[in-house]
Design a protein around this motif. Structure first.
Motif, short mmCIF file in Angstrom:
data_model
loop_
_atom_site.label_atom_id
_atom_site.label_comp_id
_atom_site.label_asym_id
_atom_site.label_seq_id
_atom_site.Cartn_x
_atom_site.Cartn_y
_atom_site.Cartn_z
N TRP A 188 41.44 39.88 37.48
CA TRP A 188 40.36 38.96 37.82
C TRP A 188 38.98 39.42 37.35
N GLY A 189 38.87 40.63 36.89
CA GLY A 189 37.55 41.19 36.61
C GLY A 189 36.81 40.51 35.50
N VAL A 190 35.50 40.63 35.57
CA VAL A 190 34.61 40.16 34.51
C VAL A 190 33.93 41.40 33.97
N LYS A 191 34.20 41.75 32.73
CA LYS A 191 33.75 43.03 32.17
C LYS A 191 32.24 43.20 32.17
N GLU A 192 31.49 42.15 31.91
CA GLU A 192 30.05 42.28 31.78
C GLU A 192 29.34 42.40 33.12
N ARG A 193 30.04 42.18 34.21
CA ARG A 193 29.39 42.16 35.51
C ARG A 193 30.07 43.13 36.45
N GLU A 194 29.44 43.38 37.57
CA GLU A 194 29.99 44.31 38.56
C GLU A 194 30.86 43.61 39.60
N TYR A 195 30.95 42.30 39.56
CA TYR A 195 31.76 41.59 40.56
C TYR A 195 33.05 41.07 39.93
N VAL A 196 33.94 40.63 40.81
CA VAL A 196 35.23 40.10 40.37
C VAL A 196 35.20 38.58 40.49
N GLU A 197 35.72 37.90 39.50
CA GLU A 197 35.78 36.44 39.50
C GLU A 197 37.20 36.00 39.84
N PHE A 198 37.42 35.67 41.12
CA PHE A 198 38.74 35.27 41.59
C PHE A 198 39.08 33.82 41.26
N GLY A 199 38.11 33.07 40.75
CA GLY A 199 38.35 31.67 40.38
C GLY A 199 38.82 30.86 41.58
N GLY A 200 39.90 30.11 41.38
CA GLY A 200 40.45 29.27 42.45
C GLY A 200 41.41 29.98 43.37
N SER A 201 41.51 31.29 43.28
CA SER A 201 42.44 32.05 44.12
C SER A 201 41.94 32.13 45.56
N SER A 202 42.82 31.82 46.49
CA SER A 202 42.52 31.95 47.92
C SER A 202 42.83 33.37 48.38
N CYS A 203 42.43 33.69 49.60
CA CYS A 203 42.80 35.00 50.17
C CYS A 203 44.31 35.17 50.19
N GLU A 204 45.02 34.08 50.52
CA GLU A 204 46.48 34.11 50.55
C GLU A 204 47.06 34.46 49.19
N MET A 205 46.52 33.84 48.16
CA MET A 205 47.00 34.08 46.79
C MET A 205 46.72 35.52 46.35
N ILE A 206 45.51 35.99 46.63
CA ILE A 206 45.14 37.35 46.25
C ILE A 206 46.07 38.35 46.94
N ALA A 207 46.27 38.17 48.24
CA ALA A 207 47.14 39.07 49.00
C ALA A 207 48.57 39.05 48.46
N ASP A 208 49.08 37.87 48.15
CA ASP A 208 50.45 37.74 47.65
C ASP A 208 50.62 38.43 46.31
N ILE A 209 49.66 38.28 45.43
CA ILE A 209 49.75 38.90 44.09
C ILE A 209 49.73 40.42 44.22
N ILE A 210 48.85 40.96 45.06
CA ILE A 210 48.79 42.41 45.26
C ILE A 210 50.08 42.92 45.91
N LEU A 211 50.56 42.20 46.92
CA LEU A 211 51.80 42.59 47.61
C LEU A 211 52.97 42.67 46.62
N THR A 212 53.07 41.67 45.78
CA THR A 212 54.16 41.61 44.80
C THR A 212 54.03 42.69 43.74
N GLU A 213 52.84 42.87 43.20
CA GLU A 213 52.63 43.85 42.12
C GLU A 213 52.92 45.28 42.58
N PHE A 214 52.52 45.60 43.80
CA PHE A 214 52.63 46.99 44.27
C PHE A 214 53.77 47.20 45.27
N LYS A 215 54.58 46.15 45.46
CA LYS A 215 55.74 46.24 46.37
C LYS A 215 55.32 46.79 47.74
N CYS A 216 54.31 46.14 48.30
CA CYS A 216 53.75 46.58 49.58
C CYS A 216 54.49 45.94 50.76
#
Length: 127
Positions: free
Chosen positions: A81-109
């Motif tokens: 999700w990162g934006v290289k030129e800036r210090e913040y992250v651009e999550f776009g249309g991702s909800s908290c639920e979506m962000i959590a699910d992607i991290i859970l899946t990627e890292f098998k949490c």
């Protein structure tokens, strides 16, 4: 040394152990289909996203080094999700639920919690 080994072996057989990582990320997101009453959410808006992750480990002697795990999660977030030129992250249309699910899946949490400014958010658990 023998006593330490016996204690670790006993713990492994009778308990589950999770490591816990907490981090904060400045970011923007939006909800394009927000209802009229909260239509301001349709526009990109800023939050400090608080992310808390639990990951199961197989033993109590640094099965996964917590600092390195946290760094790998931050690197992943910036890559996806990162934006290289800036210090913040651009999550776009991702909800908290979506962000959590992607991290859970990627890292098998076991559990990932994502909140906006430490207030409202979502928790996703492994089945």
């Amino acid at each position: 040394m023998i006593l330490k080994t016996v204690i670790f072996n006993t713990m492994e057989k009778t308990k589950k152990t999770n490591i816990l990582v907490s981090l904060q990320v400045e970011g923007f997101h939006y909800w394009k289909d927000a209802p009229e009453i909260v239509k301001f959410l349709r526009d990109s808006h800023r939050h400090i996203f608080h992310i808390e992750i639990e990951k199961e480990v197989s033993h109590a002697d640094r099965d996964i080094e917590i600092i390195l795990f946290k760094r790998s999660v931050l690197d992943f977030i910036k890559k996806i999700w990162g934006v290289k030129e800036r210090e913040y992250v651009e999550f776009g249309g991702s909800s908290c639920e979506m962000i959590a699910d992607i991290i859970l899946t990627e890292f098998k949490c076991v559990k990932v919690k994502v909140t906006e400014d430490g207030e409202n958010g979502a928790v996703v658990y492994k089945n």
